[in-house]
Design an enzyme around this catalytic site. Structure first.
Site, PDB file in Angstrom:
ATOM      1  N   ASP A  10       2.289 -43.739   8.787  1.00 36.38           N
ATOM      2  CA  ASP A  10       1.009 -43.598   9.452  1.00 36.38           C
ATOM      3  C   ASP A  10       0.207 -42.570   8.675  1.00 36.38           C
ATOM      4  OD1 ASP A  10      -0.168 -44.226  12.514  1.00 36.38           O
ATOM      5  OD2 ASP A  10      -0.978 -42.441  11.555  1.00 36.38           O
ATOM      6  N   ARG A  23     -11.218 -41.675  14.136  1.00 34.34           N
ATOM      7  CA  ARG A  23     -11.920 -42.714  13.382  1.00 34.34           C
ATOM      8  C   ARG A  23     -12.948 -43.410  14.260  1.00 34.34           C
ATOM      9  NH1 ARG A  23      -6.506 -44.500  10.229  1.00 34.34           N
ATOM     10  NH2 ARG A  23      -6.680 -42.893   8.642  1.00 34.34           N
ATOM     11  N   ARG A  55      -2.060 -49.159   7.058  1.00 36.86           N
ATOM     12  CA  ARG A  55      -1.784 -50.525   7.515  1.00 36.86           C
ATOM     13  C   ARG A  55      -1.229 -51.418   6.413  1.00 36.86           C
ATOM     14  NH1 ARG A  55      -6.624 -52.200  11.091  1.00 36.86           N
ATOM     15  NH2 ARG A  55      -5.908 -50.216  11.931  1.00 36.86           N
ATOM     16  N   SER A 112      -6.340 -46.439   7.540  1.00 35.82           N
ATOM     17  CA  SER A 112      -4.954 -46.342   7.988  1.00 35.82           C
ATOM     18  C   SER A 112      -3.972 -46.719   6.882  1.00 35.82           C
ATOM     19  CB  SER A 112      -4.735 -47.272   9.184  1.00 35.82           C
ATOM     20  OG  SER A 112      -4.773 -48.620   8.767  1.00 35.82           O
ATOM     21  N   ASP A 135       4.765 -46.187  20.208  1.00 36.49           N
ATOM     22  CA  ASP A 135       3.529 -45.543  20.658  1.00 36.49           C
ATOM     23  C   ASP A 135       2.265 -46.357  20.428  1.00 36.49           C
ATOM     24  OD1 ASP A 135       3.473 -45.371  17.896  1.00 36.49           O
ATOM     25  OD2 ASP A 135       3.159 -43.211  17.792  1.00 36.49           O
ATOM     26  N   HIS A 136       2.277 -47.351  19.558  1.00 37.22           N
ATOM     27  CA  HIS A 136       1.055 -48.093  19.232  1.00 37.22           C
ATOM     28  C   HIS A 136       0.880 -49.335  20.114  1.00 37.22           C
ATOM     29  CE1 HIS A 136       0.891 -45.593  15.625  1.00 37.22           C
ATOM     30  NE2 HIS A 136      -0.250 -46.154  15.291  1.00 37.22           N
TER      31      HIS A 136
END
Length: 641
Positions: free
Chosen positions: A118, A378, A534, A532, A63-64
């Site tokens: 996530d 965000r 990340r 995030s 999805d990203h």
């Protein structure tokens, strides 16, 4: 006193520790969610040598990284599909939708624990699931071992009363919570919604509210499972997953808040923080260049039907562009069949595929200096892809009104409110969710040339003498540490390449300096690493030789990511010592092993300016050994030998 819902679920899943806020506990994990930025996470799982994960459900979503401007994203997707098939995970294909929205529709269930790679994993809290966003290595370890280590959270009870007024949306509820608590007000806490007003909200509205709990820094957010939950699950042909769950009538909370839904007005977050919230009417009339509706926060059937109703028979303002991103294939297909999609296209909307899209910097960057109003979660500087863009966050209804008028507009200017009810039946078709292989041994894992091995830390030495590579201020985001964007996200499976972009938006010379100085320390302020989950914001420092971060405080997920990779996140015993350090200062730490194992502070000498200051840490014995081993992967594999 009775128990709140959060403590009930934790108690039912507790496998280690005591439920005292701040103390480390381990909970059993029922479900795992990973996505297409987790190539390195899957490599870490392969390194453990396990045939499959130990949670009852593992879904990997695509999805990203959906823009295929060259081979790299496509190679990553091919690798992920093959590795998921081999190791027992479901694979949600390209086009099936955003992980959090698909999971809410098809897999989340009341009372389940979910870990996801996530920060917005808590969307599933709208279903009554305790859903926690974590870094990739935490998720892999939890999946491999069936348990997740976290600090026992405090529970904030948010009592909702009344019902939403005209043109007020679920997005306005969470913006109000952000206005009150700020972007660090949820750290170490679960936000639990309850009260008579909660029953008036649909599951997708609840999902929106839980989703942006990540912007509070919260461990998770959750609603009870009630008749609205049952109706949603039955409409998704999943009635068998329903069970009632709620806090006891006399439940105790560590903190409390009350919100009268009927007293709320349309709200908006101004640049450059989700916590910079004001009433829409305070900024009404500001000219807008772009409007974007979508993201895992606001891309549900109800959200897009509301936008379609506003736009029907009208045309968007000539001075702006409007993009719409349905959250899932289910939503996309339903609005295509009922005509809402045609109404939005006729009004001038640009339709994107069901993915994260512009929310994670994948396309639709605004023009230079543009004002963009988005229904996203965000608005950090540069996250949109345009460094000087002014990004505002608002509800889909406010976005739709703004798209028509060409300036920020209170949706109440549209007249009589539009009421969109959840459908009695959703269109259920899971044809883009692939099951794992029946014969895992026959699956060949396909690894493209951009996929590089995961960097692994060396054990922490007992003495360190390094220089301060950079000094930054408060609320530094993971977007600032390692930016997103189309040209950077495609490097997620290549740490050497992506590390070249570390801190480029803050100091373009950082990478060169880190290489010349052979690593060093980073000095940060309050809430370092917010944003995030990340992993690469910790992997890039590891690759560039960063040994420790010295900050006043940390965001939860980034703190854990640093620990898991063997980088020490240390805090100033006296925050005023932050003022005394500068870039280039040479610092000396000694007796590191004993300090970590005995829970004692570290004395640090500033060899450049003179003087000694103290760094504290809150490492549990497990975390201390993990750091000394050089990270979680070394720690786990060492224990398994």
């Amino acid at each position: 006193m009775g128990q709140n819902l959060t403590r009930k679920i934790i108690a039912a899943h507790l496998v280690e520790g005591e439920m005292t806020p701040g103390r480390e506990i381990a909970i059993a994990v029922d479900q795992t969610l990973t996505h297409d930025l987790q190539v390195l996470g899957w490599q870490q799982f392969e390194a453990l040598g396990l045939p499959r994960g130990r949670t009852e459900l593992w879904v990997n979503y695509t999805d990203h990284n959906m823009l295929q401007t060259d081979f790299r994203n496509a190679d990553d997707h091919r690798y992920l599909q093959s590795v998921a098939a081999k190791h027992g995970a479901l694979f949600s294909r390209q086009g099936n939708g955003i992980c959090h929205q698909v999971h809410l529709e098809r897999f989340a269930a009341p009372g389940k624990t979910l870990v996801g790679t996530d920060s917005h994993t808590a969307t599933a809290g709208g279903m009554g699931s305790l859903a926690i966003g974590v870094g990739g290595l935490d998720a892999i370890a939890a999946t491999a071992g069936g348990r997740l280590y976290i600090a026992m959270p405090k529970v904030v009870g948010v009592r909702l009363t009344g019902t939403l007024g005209p043109w007020v949306a679920a997005k306005d509820v969470i913006l109000e919570v952000l206005r009150r608590l700020t972007v660090k007000g949820g750290v170490g806490k679960v936000i639990e919604y309850h009260g008579p007003g909660a029953a008036s909200l649909s599951v997708t509205q609840r999902g929106t509210i839980c989703n942006m709990g990540a912007e509070l820094g919260a461990t998770s957010s959750i609603f009870p499972s009630d008749e609205r939950t049952r109706a949603f699950l039955e409409a998704q042909d999943r009635g068998r997953d329903w069970k009632p769950l709620a806090a006891d009538r006399d439940a105790a909370y560590d903190e409390t808040m009350e919100i009268d839904l009927g007293a709320l007005e349309p709200l908006i977050a101004k640049p450059h923080s989700p916590g910079n919230v004001v009433k829409v009417k305070e900024v009404e009339g500001l000219a807008v260049d772009q409007v974007c509706v979508g993201s895992c926060t606001n891309s549900s059937y109800e959200d897009l039907m509301a936008v379609a109703a506003v736009l029907k028979g009208k045309t968007i303002h000539p001075h702006l562009t409007l993009t719409l991103t349905p959250g899932t294939k289910q939503v996309y297909t339903m609005i295509a069949r009922n005509g809402a999609l045609a109404d939005m296209i006729a009004a001038g909307a640009r339709l994107l595929e069901a993915s994260c899209g512009p929310c994670c910097g994948q396309g639709q960057a605004p023009a230079t200096g543009a004002v963009s109003v988005r229904s996203f979660n965000r608005n950090f500087p540069g996250r949109s892809g345009t460094p000087d863009a002014q990004v505002y966050l608002a509800s889909p209804e406010t976005c739709a009104a703004t798209a028509l008028y060409g300036a920020i507009t209170n949706p109440r200017a549209l007249g009589d409110p539009i009421v969109i009810a959840p459908p009695d039946r959703y269109l259920v078709d899971d044809n883009l969710i692939l099951p794992p292989a029946r014969d895992p041994g026959s699956v060949e894992i396909v690894c493209g040339p951009n996929i590089k091995p995961v960097p692994v830390a060396e054990p922490v030495p007992d003495e360190l003498r390094r220089r301060v590579l950079i000094k930054v201020g408060d609320h530094v985001t993971t977007d600032a540490i390692l930016p997103s964007g189309t040209h950077i996200l495609s490097l997620r499976s290549n740490v050497p390449a992506i590390s070249e972009y570390m801190f480029t938006a803050v100091d373009p010379d950082f990478v060169r300096r880190a290489k010349e100085w052979k690593g060093g320390f980073i000095v940060g302020g309050v809430n370092y690493g917010q944003g995030s989950s990340r992993d690469h914001a910790a992997m890039a420092p590891l690759y560039l030789g960063v040994k420790a971060i010295l900050a006043i405080s940390y965001a939860r997920i980034h703190y854990t990511n640093l620990v898991n990779l063997g980088i020490m996140p240390l805090t100033f015993a006296d925050p005023e010592d932050w003022e005394k350090l500068e870039q280039g200062d040479e610092l000396e730490m000694t007796g590191i092993h004993a300090a970590l194992r005995e829970g004692k502070p570290l004395k640090v000498k500033n060899l450049t300016r003179g003087g000694v200051f103290t760094l504290a840490h809150g490492f549990t014995p497990r975390q201390a050994e993990l750091i000394l081993a050089g990270g979680l992967l070394n720690y786990i594999t060492g224990k398994r030998k």
